[in-house]
Design a protein around this motif. Structure first.
Motif, PDB file in Angstrom:
ATOM      1  N   LYS A 204       1.038  -0.030  14.136  1.00  0.00           N
ATOM      2  CA  LYS A 204       2.404   0.215  13.689  1.00  0.00           C
ATOM      3  C   LYS A 204       3.046  -1.079  13.175  1.00  0.00           C
ATOM      4  O   LYS A 204       2.733  -2.175  13.642  1.00  0.00           O
ATOM      5  N   VAL A 205       3.957  -0.917  12.245  1.00  0.00           N
ATOM      6  CA  VAL A 205       4.790  -2.022  11.785  1.00  0.00           C
ATOM      7  C   VAL A 205       6.242  -1.565  11.943  1.00  0.00           C
ATOM      8  O   VAL A 205       6.570  -0.486  11.462  1.00  0.00           O
TER       9      VAL A 205
ATOM     10  N   GLY B  56       2.074  -5.163   5.587  1.00  0.00           N
ATOM     11  CA  GLY B  56       1.429  -4.078   4.832  1.00  0.00           C
ATOM     12  C   GLY B  56       1.615  -2.771   5.561  1.00  0.00           C
ATOM     13  O   GLY B  56       1.863  -2.736   6.772  1.00  0.00           O
ATOM     14  N   ASP B  57       1.511  -1.672   4.825  1.00  0.00           N
ATOM     15  CA  ASP B  57       1.762  -0.350   5.402  1.00  0.00           C
ATOM     16  C   ASP B  57       0.523   0.256   6.033  1.00  0.00           C
ATOM     17  O   ASP B  57       0.613   1.237   6.756  1.00  0.00           O
TER      18      ASP B  57
ATOM     19  N   ASN C 121       5.288   5.353  11.063  1.00  0.00           N
ATOM     20  CA  ASN C 121       4.608   4.081  11.286  1.00  0.00           C
ATOM     21  C   ASN C 121       5.418   3.114  12.149  1.00  0.00           C
ATOM     22  O   ASN C 121       5.198   1.911  12.103  1.00  0.00           O
ATOM     23  N   VAL C 122       6.386   3.623  12.921  1.00  0.00           N
ATOM     24  CA  VAL C 122       7.121   2.737  13.836  1.00  0.00           C
ATOM     25  C   VAL C 122       6.713   3.095  15.269  1.00  0.00           C
ATOM     26  O   VAL C 122       6.183   4.184  15.514  1.00  0.00           O
TER      27      VAL C 122
END
Lengths: 223, 258
Positions: free
Chosen positions: A132-133, A120-121, B201-202
Motif C-alpha cells: 500500500k501507498v 508508484g502505484d 491502495n491505502v
C-alpha cells in the motif's frame, strides 16, 4: 538553557514534535543540569538565537513548498542550516532536497543534494505482494554509519513512517539509515550539522525519544 | 524485516472518561484515558485510537483537554474520532496533539468534506471510518452497505463504491468496522475486509468482532488488513498487547516487538 526552535511555516502538527522535545528535555535536565526550552516559531531573531533547530513537515511537499516560499522560510533558516545542529523530519527532510518529482516537478530548498520521488502505484514486496501507498507504520531502520544521533539506538529498531514520497541522495555516503519498502529507501541522512529522518522520531516511542535526546545533546559534528 | 502490521487499542470516551470499562487489575484509575493510553503505549501498542462518544457539543472542550494530555505523554500515533464535522474540528484536534482524525457521519453527509480536509491537512491525517453491514441475501453475490448512527441508519451506499470514492477524495486510511460483527466476539468479517483492502491502495484497519487472538491474525492473513483494532479483549485484560503480537508473530506476521 538549551533553546530549540521548531520552525513553523503553517503546515500541520507541530505540537507532537514540540511535546516530545519538552519530554526528553525534562528527562535530560537532572543529568545535564540544563533546562530545555522549545519554541515553535518563524521569527528570524528567535531562530538566530536558538541552539538547535527542528525542521518539521507533514502532508504534501508541494503544499509545504508553497508555504515555505510564501513565508521566505528558506532565507530565514539559511544561517541555521549552515551553522546549528538541525533535525529535519519527514516532509521537512524532503523540503531540504533540491527537487521533488511531485506534480511534474517542484523545486525544493536545496540544502541537501537529492531528489524526492514517488513510490508508484504498483509497489510490490519481495514475494510479489502488493504494498500500500502511503508507506504507513513501523518499519525497521538499518544504520549505515556511526552517528551521535544513533547512540543507544539498537540497529534495526523500528520507527514510525508515513509518506508516499521518498528521497534519493546524490551522494549515497550521506545516507545513515536505510529501510525496505518495495525497495531500499532512505530513512535518515546526515550532512555535517544536518540530520534528517523520513520517519517521525516524535511518534516512535523509545527509539524515537532516544534519537531526540541525542539531538538535544548533539554539537552538530558528524562523529 | 519489513513494515509491521499494527495493533491498535481503541478507547471509547464520554466526557473525558473511558467507558465500556477498562479492567486492568493494577491500574489506579481505569477511567482515566491518559493513564490507560500510557499503559497501552508501554505495553507495545502501535497506535492509540480515541473515540469520543460525548453527546453534547459543550462537553467537547473536555475531549480536547484529554487529547492534549494524552499527546503530552504518549509518543506513538494518536487518532481521534467522533464528532469531527468541520475543518475547524480537525484543526482543533491536530493542534491538541492528534496525529490523525477519523471522519464518519460527516463524510456520508458531505463526501466533499473529506476532499477539503485532505487538501488542507494532508491525506496522512485523514482516516475515514466506515461502518458496513452485509445486505446481500443468501446465495447472492456478497454486498455490503454503509450505515450511520451506530449501524441503525442505512444509507443505500455500497461499501466498496464508498471506500473507493473516499480514497479518491483523499482519505489516507480506512477504519473499517463490520456492524454485523461489532461486539459479537466471533471475529472480523474477513470477506468484507478483503474486498475493501483489495479495492483500494491505502491501509485498512480491521475492526469489529475480535474475541480471541486468532481473530487478529486472521484479519491480517485472510482479511488482508494492514492494522487490527480491538477494544474489549485488551480492556478486560483477557490478553495483553504483547501476547497478541507474539501470537501474530508465531503465525508469520511481521509485528513490532522491540
Amino acid at each position: 538553557m538549551n533553546n530549540v526552535a521548531v520552525i513553523d511555516y503553517g503546515m500541520g502538527n507541530l505540537h507532537s514534535v514540540a511535546k516530545a522535545m519538552e519530554h526528553v528535555g525534562s528527562q535530560l535536565q537532572p543529568v545535564t543540569g540544563e533546562a530545555t526550552e522549545v519554541v515553535v516559531t518563524a521569527d528570524p531573531a528567535i531562530i538566530a538565537a536558538a541552539d538547535r533547530v527542528i525542521f518539521p513537515g507533514v502532508g504534501a511537499i508541494r503544499d509545504c513548498m508553497i508555504e515555505i516560499n510564501r513565508l521566505n522560510v528558506g532565507e530565514i533558516v539559511e544561517d541555521a542550516m549552515k551553522s546549528k545542529p538541525v533535525l529535519a523530519i519527514c516532509v521537512g527532510m524532503q523540503a531540504l532536497m533540491s527537487h521533488s518529482e511531485e506534480n511534474g516537478g517542484v523545486d525544493c530548498l536545496g540544502f541537501l543534494q537529492g531528489r524526492v520521488r514517488y513510490f508508484g502505484d504498483d509497489l510490490r514486496g519481495d514475494q510479489g505482494e502488493r504494498l500500500k501507498v502511503p508507506h504507513m507504520g513501523w518499519n525497521s531502520v538499518k544504520q549505515q554509519a556511526h552517528h551521535p544521533l544513533w547512540r543507544d539506538v539498537p540497529d534495526n529498531s523500528r520507527f514510525y513512517f508515513v509518506h508516499s514520497y521518498y528521497v534519493e541522495m546524490e551522494d549515497v555516503s550521506k545516507v545513515t539509515g536505510l529501510s525496505v519498502y518495495g525497495k531500499e529507501i532512505v530513512a535518515t541522512v546526515s550532512d555535517s550539522n544536518i540530520f534528517a529522518t523520513q520517519f517521525h522520531p516524535e511518534k516512535s516511542q523509545n527509539a524515537g525519544l532516544t534519537l531526540l535526546r541525542n539531538f538535544l545533546q548533539w554539537d552538530g559534528a558528524a562523529d | 524485516m519489513a513494515l509491521a502490521k499494527r495493533i491498535i487499542p481503541c478507547l471509547d470516551c464520554d466526557k473525558g472518561r473511558v467507558v465500556k470499562g477498562v479492567q486492568f487489575v493494577d491500574i489506579r484509575d481505569a477511567g482515566d484515558p491518559v493513564e490507560v493510553s500510557k499503559r497501552y503505549c508501554d505495553a507495545g501498542a502501535d497506535e492509540i485510537t480515541f473515540l469520543d462518544i460525548t453527546a453534547s457539543h459543550e462537553d467537547r472542550e473536555t475531549t480536547v483537554d484529554t487529547v492534549r494530555a494524552i499527546a503530552g505523554q504518549v509518543f506513538i500515533p494518536l487518532t481521534v474520532g467522533g464528532g469531527i464535522r468541520t475543518l475547524e474540528d480537525i484543526r482543533t484536534m491536530l493542534n491538541a496533539g492528534a496525529d490523525k482524525v477519523s471522519i464518519n457521519t460527516a463524510a456520508v453527509n458531505n463526501p466533499e468534506f473529506v476532499r477539503e480536509a485532505a487538501e488542507r491537512f494532508g491525506s496522512q491525517c485523514i482516516v475515514v471510518a466506515v461502518d458496513a453491514k452485509r445486505v446481500s441475501a443468501e446465495g447472492e453475490p456478497l454486498r455490503w452497505e454503509i450505515f450511520t448512527h451506530g449501524g441503525r441508519k442505512p444509507t443505500g451506499i455500497d461499501a466498496i463504491d464508498w471506500v473507493k470514492q473516499m480514497v479518491g477524495n483523499g482519505a489516507g486510511e480506512i477504519l473499517l468496522t463490520s456492524m454485523d460483527r461489532d461486539g459479537t466476539k466471533i471475529g472480523f468479517d474477513l470477506e468484507l475486509n478483503k474486498a475493501v483492502s483489495t479495492a483500494v491502495n491505502v491501509p485498512i484497519i480491521a475492526s469489529g468482532g475480535v474475541g480471541e487472538l486468532d481473530h487478529l491474525a486472521d484479519g491480517v492473513l485472510k482479511g488482508e488488513a494492514d492494522a487490527v483494532l480491538a477494544a474489549s479483549i485488551f480492556h478486560f485484560g483477557e490478553y495483553t498487547i504483547r501476547e497478541a503480537k507474539e501470537h501474530m508473530a508465531a503465525k508469520g506476521i511481521e509485528v513490532r516487538l522491540d
